[in-house]
Scaffold this active site. Structure first.
Site, PDB file in Angstrom:
ATOM      1  N   ASP A  24     -29.870   5.488   8.581  1.00 39.93           N
ATOM      2  CA  ASP A  24     -30.051   4.038   8.704  1.00 39.93           C
ATOM      3  C   ASP A  24     -29.632   3.553  10.085  1.00 39.93           C
ATOM      4  O   ASP A  24     -30.345   2.793  10.749  1.00 39.93           O
ATOM      5  CB  ASP A  24     -29.219   3.346   7.615  1.00 39.93           C
ATOM      6  N   HIS A  67     -38.664  -0.022   7.735  1.00 40.73           N
ATOM      7  CA  HIS A  67     -37.314   0.502   7.989  1.00 40.73           C
ATOM      8  C   HIS A  67     -36.877   1.513   6.929  1.00 40.73           C
ATOM      9  O   HIS A  67     -36.528   2.652   7.275  1.00 40.73           O
ATOM     10  CB  HIS A  67     -36.312  -0.646   8.100  1.00 40.73           C
ATOM     11  N   GLU A  79     -28.626  -5.120  -1.144  1.00 37.98           N
ATOM     12  CA  GLU A  79     -27.964  -5.963  -0.136  1.00 37.98           C
ATOM     13  C   GLU A  79     -28.834  -7.128   0.305  1.00 37.98           C
ATOM     14  O   GLU A  79     -28.330  -8.241   0.507  1.00 37.98           O
ATOM     15  CB  GLU A  79     -27.615  -5.088   1.071  1.00 37.98           C
ATOM     16  N   ASP A  80     -30.147  -6.916   0.467  1.00 38.19           N
ATOM     17  CA  ASP A  80     -31.015  -7.911   1.115  1.00 38.19           C
ATOM     18  C   ASP A  80     -32.034  -8.567   0.198  1.00 38.19           C
ATOM     19  O   ASP A  80     -32.819  -9.400   0.659  1.00 38.19           O
ATOM     20  CB  ASP A  80     -31.750  -7.267   2.301  1.00 38.19           C
ATOM     21  N   HIS A 110     -32.131   1.709  -0.134  1.00 36.60           N
ATOM     22  CA  HIS A 110     -30.758   1.471   0.324  1.00 36.60           C
ATOM     23  C   HIS A 110     -30.480   0.024   0.716  1.00 36.60           C
ATOM     24  O   HIS A 110     -29.315  -0.403   0.714  1.00 36.60           O
ATOM     25  CB  HIS A 110     -30.408   2.424   1.479  1.00 36.60           C
TER      26      HIS A 110
END
Length: 749
Positions: free
Chosen positions: A163, A74, A102-103, A98
């Site tokens: 994204d 991704h 967050e993940d 990016h």
């Protein structure tokens, strides 16, 4: 992490719309990405991309997407989309990283230390906020965060769009309900944002993919209709292209002539939303001509119009006046071979790059010119509307209202008007001179009192059209402000938020004054030394005890009824101590004495008669500053006249009833004023005068108008006013109205 999709629904969608079940091409390295970046930035530092890929691959190791692919596919796909747009190494590195903050366990601090503040700012701008902390408002607040970040650096939005585009290509692997929610959000927010940035390639694909998810059967039906008519349409397009190629050879202009592909979502919009037949839409042929210079564009336009008859009203020159997203092109529609309508766009190669890639084309150029280092402020002039969005989002506290306003702001069609100096201003369709004034500057908007459109005076609620030249007149009164009525007709989110903000501030100032008055009244009733208590720091300490920012906030809380005056006084007296409140003379300010000696809000102090009724005579309507005399009436208190009033002469025959009076106005005093306006009679004169009076917050009680035989208009107005200084401003404003040659106060009825 992976959610399942009902098998029946999945197979149906897979059969209908295979585009949303696409997978990323598997790559174990970033060679393809590096080759693309090297093409656009041959001297760029590519090592930062290699390091970013290594960190992202390590951080996402073991994670999978819902399609079953390794998660690293991704960020690689997102980075490839941006590389195709021509962005530089730092933006590509941010795209690879990016999702790490967050993940994964990779922190923003680590990212900053390893890749620098610029890359970290880009990554943080697209990082979602915690849903646990923000609850239902998490999505709106995440979009707000992105808006703030993109106002500093537009590449934040470019990364977010890339994204969203790659996620949209794989919506077939997520539950249908979630995919539909994302598709709706994309059509309402992200596709219009791509349009605003001028990135047609991303905008078109986002719309088509969202359309496929929301209406799969309609999507397939329109796609089938397009395929059926493609062969015949291509034959006709080829015939038109051959004719245009011949014209280019005759003009000795080098250029390319291309057919324009039809976008499925655009066809759907015209069929369903506008109610047109498919044959009417699809028969409209479109071609695009790309040439080397602006001069060639106009030369080709002349040749096209010489060959085929142009349709009236269908020519648009976006080269001379570009669109809000910097789009430039010549548009014309002609009656082509066989009587069929042909739409033609003529532009240079550079304009075509701008039309397809928008602001990304600007960034590609800037990064190459600056050697990869960009001053984020350099993008400010590209998109003035970004600053507007950033302004009003800061003034919109409610998340739901923010999202609704954003949808309107980015999706609204625009009209283009001119300032008197020729600057183009883009406004929402249906905008008014008030919207224009706020687009120029907030203070211009607040002080607006009139407007001219194309040299003619118009009401402030008039609707503007593209090409109008707009001039606004502003009040010189420092206390001038907007009218609450403007909220009923303004169209732009900026104007609406600024007007609301002004009234919020004004209400706060009123509450502060009311709070002060309430505390002073209560202290006088309790016989407390007002000056001594107010001069000490006790009120500041009480404000801190009650957790208010300062004394002003405390007064506002009292004025709004959030805190009682008694509780404030008790806390103040407890701090000061009993000695200061029980001994010594009561030291009340002069304002307090004046109020005790006066009845009502007449603004008059009667010496020696504190409780007597006072009223201002209507025969001469005195106002503060006028010499006055008082006359004791039978049963109606004291009547106050101007000293030069004609009725005073008859009153002097009874000198025992004359009494000394003096002016002692307060903020609540109201006075009656008569003015006369003399002007050359014209259409709309009365409307303009009453509008100016109302915009200066004048409460008109009566008006009489007459016109003489020699076309002179005499108008007399009676209104209430609280401040004599305000009267001078009103008279000056009326005097500036077109055709008015004199205006003055009348002192005799």
């Amino acid at each position: 992490m992976t959610e399942t999709v009902p098998p029946a629904q999945t197979s149906s969608l897979r059969r209908l719309v295979p585009r949303i079940f696409s997978r990323s091409a598997r790559r174990d390295d970033v060679e393809q990405l590096l080759r693309t970046v090297r093409t656009h930035h041959p001297k760029g530092d590519l090592s930062i991309i290699e390091r970013a890929y290594a960190v992202a691959e390590q951080a996402h190791r073991g994670q999978e997407r819902r399609s079953g692919e390794p998660y690293i596919t991704h960020p690689l796909a997102v980075a490839q989309i941006l590389a195709d747009l021509g962005l530089g190494p730092r933006a590509i590195a941010a795209a690879l990283l990016h999702d790490t903050v967050e993940d994964t366990d990779y922190s923003l601090e680590s990212l900053t230390a390893e890749f620098g503040d610029e890359v970290a700012m880009l990554v943080d701008g697209v990082t979602k906020l915690d849903k646990v902390k923000y609850g239902e408002s998490a999505q709106a607040e995440t979009v707000r965060k992105m808006i703030v970040a993109m106002s500093r650096d537009i590449r934040v939005l470019l990364i977010k769009l890339a994204d969203r585009l790659h996620n949209a290509r794989t919506w077939g692997f997520v539950p249908p309900e979630k995919a539909q929610k994302k598709a709706t959000e994309t059509l309402e927010i992200y596709a219009p944002l791509a349009h605003r940035l001028g990135i047609q390639t991303i905008k078109s694909e986002l719309e088509d993919l969202s359309f496929a998810v929301l209406h799969p059967k309609l999507y397939v039906e329109i796609e089938s209709l397009v395929k059926q008519r493609t062969p015949q349409r291509e034959q006709y397009v080829h015939k038109v292209i051959e004719a245009v190629d011949g014209d280019l050879r005759d003009l000795r202009i080098r250029g390319r002539v291309l057919g324009r592909p039809k976008q499925l979502y655009s066809v759907y919009q015209k069929m369903v939303v506008r109610g047109r037949e498919f044959d009417d839409i699809y028969d409209l042929i479109g071609i695009r001509i790309l040439v080397g210079s602006v001069r060639d564009c106009y030369a080709v336009l002349g040749a096209i119009h010489a060959r085929w008859t142009p349709l009236p009203g269908r020519f648009k020159d976006y080269i001379a006046t570009p669109k809000f997203n910097l789009y430039q092109s010549l548009h014309t529609t002609v009656i082509g071979p066989g009587g069929r309508t042909v739409e033609i766009q003529i532009r240079t190669n550079e304009m075509h790059q701008q039309a397809e890639y928008g602001v990304a084309a600007h960034w590609k150029y800037k990064e190459r010119m600056a050697g990869g280092k960009i001053d984020p402020k350099s993008s400010d002039t590209d998109m003035a509307w970004l600053a507007h969005i950033s302004d009003w989002q800061a003034e919109t506290a409610d998340p739901g209202e923010f999202l609704d306003s954003l949808r309107f702001e980015i999706g609204a069609k625009e009209v283009y008007v001119f300032t008197p100096k020729g600057r183009v201003v883009g406004l929402p369709a249906g905008a008014t001179p008030v919207d224009f004034a706020y687009a120029v500057h907030t203070e211009v908007g607040h002080r607006t009192m009139g407007a001219k459109v194309n040299g003619r005076l118009v009401p402030l609620e008039s609707e503007l059209k593209s090409g109008d030249v707009v001039e606004v007149f502003t009040s010189k009164n420092p206390d001038a402000g907007p009218s609450q009525d403007w909220l009923g007709f303004v169209k732009s989110t900026r104007a609406r938020s600024k007007i609301r903000g002004w009234f919020t501030k004004e209400r706060r100032e009123e509450a502060v004054e009311q709070g002060k008055e309430a505390i002073a009244r209560a202290m006088r009733r309790q016989n407390l030394p007002l000056q001594r208590l107010m001069s000490q720091d006790s009120f500041t300490e009480v404000a801190q005890q009650l957790r208010y920012e300062d004394v002003t906030a405390l007064y506002a809380a009292v004025g709004e009824g959030h805190v009682s005056t008694q509780s404030v006084i008790e806390k103040v007296t407890a701090l000061v101590g009993s000695n200061d409140t029980t001994t010594g003379p009561i030291d009340l300010p002069a304002v307090g004495r004046a109020r005790q000696s006066r009845n009502g809000d007449s603004g008059i102090l009667v010496r020696g008669a504190p409780d007597i009724l006072v009223k201002l005579a209507k025969c001469c309507t005195p106002v503060p500053g006028d010499p006055i005399v008082g006359f004791v009436t039978r049963g109606s208190g004291v009547s106050v006249h101007r000293a030069d009033c004609t009725n005073v002469k008859s009153l002097q025959s009874d000198p025992e009833r004359l009494i000394d009076v003096e002016w002692a106005p307060t903020t609540k005093s109201i006075f009656l004023v008569h003015i006369q306006v003399e002007a050359l009679d014209r259409s709309g004169l009365l409307s303009d005068v009453t509008r100016v009076l109302s915009e200066h917050h004048v409460n008109i009680l009566s008006a009489t108008v007459s016109t003489t035989n020699d076309r002179l208009a005499l108008s007399r107005f009676v209104f209430e006013m609280g401040d004599i200084v305000h009267l001078d401003r009103v008279l000056n404003a009326v005097r500036r109205i077109d055709a008015v040659y004199d205006v003055y106060r009348v002192t005799t009825s």
